[in-house]
Design a protein around this motif. Structure first.
Motif, PDB file in Angstrom:
ATOM      1  N   UNK A  58      -7.265  15.433   4.815  1.00 15.02           N
ATOM      2  CA  UNK A  58      -7.632  14.015   4.775  1.00 15.02           C
ATOM      3  C   UNK A  58      -8.901  13.766   3.983  1.00 15.02           C
ATOM      4  N   UNK A  59      -9.894  14.621   4.142  1.00 15.35           N
ATOM      5  CA  UNK A  59     -11.138  14.441   3.389  1.00 15.35           C
ATOM      6  C   UNK A  59     -10.870  14.537   1.889  1.00 15.35           C
ATOM      7  N   UNK A  68      -9.421   6.243  -8.289  1.00 20.48           N
ATOM      8  CA  UNK A  68     -10.597   5.538  -7.773  1.00 20.48           C
ATOM      9  C   UNK A  68     -10.304   5.014  -6.368  1.00 20.48           C
ATOM     10  N   UNK A  69     -11.343   4.768  -5.568  1.00 19.60           N
ATOM     11  CA  UNK A  69     -11.133   4.304  -4.195  1.00 19.60           C
ATOM     12  C   UNK A  69     -10.212   3.085  -4.083  1.00 19.60           C
ATOM     13  N   UNK A  70     -10.303   2.157  -4.996  1.00 23.25           N
ATOM     14  CA  UNK A  70      -9.471   0.957  -4.960  1.00 23.25           C
ATOM     15  C   UNK A  70      -7.984   1.323  -4.975  1.00 23.25           C
ATOM     16  N   UNK A  71      -7.596   2.269  -5.822  1.00 22.99           N
ATOM     17  CA  UNK A  71      -6.189   2.657  -5.910  1.00 22.99           C
ATOM     18  C   UNK A  71      -5.774   3.533  -4.734  1.00 22.99           C
ATOM     19  N   UNK A  72      -6.682   4.377  -4.257  1.00 22.61           N
ATOM     20  CA  UNK A  72      -6.379   5.171  -3.061  1.00 22.61           C
ATOM     21  C   UNK A  72      -6.123   4.266  -1.867  1.00 22.61           C
ATOM     22  N   UNK A  73      -6.990   3.270  -1.689  1.00 23.93           N
ATOM     23  CA  UNK A  73      -6.829   2.365  -0.556  1.00 23.93           C
ATOM     24  C   UNK A  73      -5.554   1.535  -0.682  1.00 23.93           C
ATOM     25  N   UNK A  74      -5.203   1.157  -1.890  1.00 27.29           N
ATOM     26  CA  UNK A  74      -3.953   0.439  -2.097  1.00 27.29           C
ATOM     27  C   UNK A  74      -2.763   1.317  -1.703  1.00 27.29           C
ATOM     28  N   UNK A  75      -2.795   2.584  -2.094  1.00 25.05           N
ATOM     29  CA  UNK A  75      -1.718   3.517  -1.724  1.00 25.05           C
ATOM     30  C   UNK A  75      -1.650   3.696  -0.209  1.00 25.05           C
ATOM     31  N   UNK A  76      -2.803   3.764   0.433  1.00 25.58           N
ATOM     32  CA  UNK A  76      -2.845   3.922   1.895  1.00 25.58           C
ATOM     33  C   UNK A  76      -2.273   2.673   2.571  1.00 25.58           C
ATOM     34  N   UNK A  77      -2.653   1.490   2.094  1.00 23.41           N
ATOM     35  CA  UNK A  77      -2.116   0.256   2.678  1.00 23.41           C
ATOM     36  C   UNK A  77      -0.609   0.147   2.469  1.00 23.41           C
ATOM     37  N   UNK A 122      -2.902  -0.765 -10.423  1.00 17.56           N
ATOM     38  CA  UNK A 122      -2.562  -1.061  -9.028  1.00 17.56           C
ATOM     39  C   UNK A 122      -1.057  -1.244  -8.885  1.00 17.56           C
ATOM     40  N   UNK A 123      -0.440  -1.950  -9.805  1.00 13.46           N
ATOM     41  CA  UNK A 123       1.014  -2.149  -9.759  1.00 13.46           C
ATOM     42  C   UNK A 123       1.732  -0.812  -9.858  1.00 13.46           C
ATOM     43  N   UNK A 124       1.245   0.076 -10.711  1.00 13.63           N
ATOM     44  CA  UNK A 124       1.871   1.390 -10.882  1.00 13.63           C
ATOM     45  C   UNK A 124       1.759   2.229  -9.611  1.00 13.63           C
ATOM     46  N   UNK A 125       0.598   2.256  -8.989  1.00 17.52           N
ATOM     47  CA  UNK A 125       0.422   3.010  -7.745  1.00 17.52           C
ATOM     48  C   UNK A 125       1.326   2.438  -6.653  1.00 17.52           C
ATOM     49  N   UNK A 158      -1.808  11.960  -5.744  1.00 17.09           N
ATOM     50  CA  UNK A 158      -1.269  10.713  -5.180  1.00 17.09           C
ATOM     51  C   UNK A 158      -0.110  11.027  -4.238  1.00 17.09           C
ATOM     52  N   UNK A 159       0.758  11.914  -4.655  1.00 18.20           N
ATOM     53  CA  UNK A 159       1.886  12.304  -3.813  1.00 18.20           C
ATOM     54  C   UNK A 159       1.394  12.929  -2.509  1.00 18.20           C
ATOM     55  N   UNK A 160       0.375  13.770  -2.592  1.00 17.26           N
ATOM     56  CA  UNK A 160      -0.214  14.355  -1.388  1.00 17.26           C
ATOM     57  C   UNK A 160      -0.841  13.308  -0.490  1.00 17.26           C
ATOM     58  N   UNK A 161      -1.527  12.332  -1.089  1.00 14.21           N
ATOM     59  CA  UNK A 161      -2.129  11.239  -0.323  1.00 14.21           C
ATOM     60  C   UNK A 161      -1.053  10.458   0.420  1.00 14.21           C
ATOM     61  N   UNK A 162       0.060  10.169  -0.250  1.00 12.66           N
ATOM     62  CA  UNK A 162       1.147   9.440   0.409  1.00 12.66           C
ATOM     63  C   UNK A 162       1.712  10.255   1.572  1.00 12.66           C
ATOM     64  N   UNK A 163       1.850  11.548   1.379  1.00 13.59           N
ATOM     65  CA  UNK A 163       2.344  12.405   2.457  1.00 13.59           C
ATOM     66  C   UNK A 163       1.379  12.478   3.622  1.00 13.59           C
ATOM     67  N   UNK A 164       0.098  12.639   3.327  1.00 15.25           N
ATOM     68  CA  UNK A 164      -0.913  12.735   4.381  1.00 15.25           C
ATOM     69  C   UNK A 164      -0.960  11.448   5.217  1.00 15.25           C
ATOM     70  N   UNK A 165      -1.027  10.294   4.544  1.00 11.96           N
ATOM     71  CA  UNK A 165      -1.118   9.053   5.302  1.00 11.96           C
ATOM     72  C   UNK A 165       0.198   8.693   5.981  1.00 11.96           C
ATOM     73  N   UNK A 166       1.308   9.190   5.472  1.00 14.30           N
ATOM     74  CA  UNK A 166       2.575   9.049   6.201  1.00 14.30           C
ATOM     75  C   UNK A 166       2.529   9.869   7.478  1.00 14.30           C
ATOM     76  N   UNK A 167       1.976  11.081   7.404  1.00 17.85           N
ATOM     77  CA  UNK A 167       1.841  11.920   8.593  1.00 17.85           C
ATOM     78  C   UNK A 167       1.012  11.203   9.664  1.00 17.85           C
TER      79      UNK A 167
END
Length: 181
Positions: A58-59, A68-77, A122-125, A158-167
């Motif tokens: 997660x870290x 960038x944080x903006x796109x990470x947070x968008x992916x998380x949301x 943002x649209x792409x993410x 990005x794929x890992x981030x999506x998997x982590x936040x899905x978990x």
């Protein structure tokens, strides 16, 4: 599935009730957060090795990807909205605002709609994440566009981030963690 109930399953852990290994991990997770331990880790710390591993992944996903944080947070949301994880969405809506995600985008995601993006990144993410959730795959053209724009390494992250936040979202749903106050 008519045997599903809505009885609560989540409980905040009392550090005094934890064994030594659980308490060590609990304190380690809370240290960079002024002692506050996020709800998912109240669940995971009951399995200290899982909690420690999840914290490390997660870290990385939250703070050290090529996004960038903006796109990470968008992916998380986008992930939280897909899974209907109210706690995750609430926590990250606050973080998304701090990172510069426009309020109309946050509101659209909360309503289950695709936002009207002013920013192509943002649209792409969002479209990349949505493709995974809707189709269990990413079309070749969308994948190529993401790799061209962000690079293969960042698409892997990005794929890992999506998997982590899905978990996390799945755990939050299974244990019925309420939205943040």
């Amino acid at each position: 599935m008519d045997d599903i109930t809505r009885s609560p399953r989540y409980r905040e852990l009392d550090p005094a009730e934890l064994d030594a290994e659980q308490r060590r991990i609990f304190e380690e997770i809370g240290r960079p957060r002024a002692g506050a331990v996020p709800a998912p880790f109240h669940l995971y710390v009951e399995s200290p090795e899982l909690a420690q591993s999840a914290q490390a992944v997660g870290a990385f996903c939250r703070y050290r990807t090529g996004l960038p944080p903006r796109l990470s947070e968008l992916a998380i949301l986008t992930t939280a909205a897909y899974w209907g994880a109210a706690y995750e969405f609430g926590v990250h809506a606050r973080e998304a605002r701090k990172a510069g995600v426009p309020e109309p985008e946050i509101a659209a995601l909360a309503e289950g709609r695709r936002p009207d993006f002013d920013d192509e990144d943002a649209a792409l993410v969002h479209d990349f994440a949505s493709a995974i959730y809707q189709h269990k795959d990413v079309p070749d053209a969308l994948f190529a566009e993401a790799v061209t724009r962000f690079g293969r390494r960042t698409v892997i992250e990005l794929t890992g981030l999506l998997g982590y936040y899905s978990m996390l979202a799945i755990a939050l749903r299974v244990f019925r963690v309420p939205p943040p106050a």
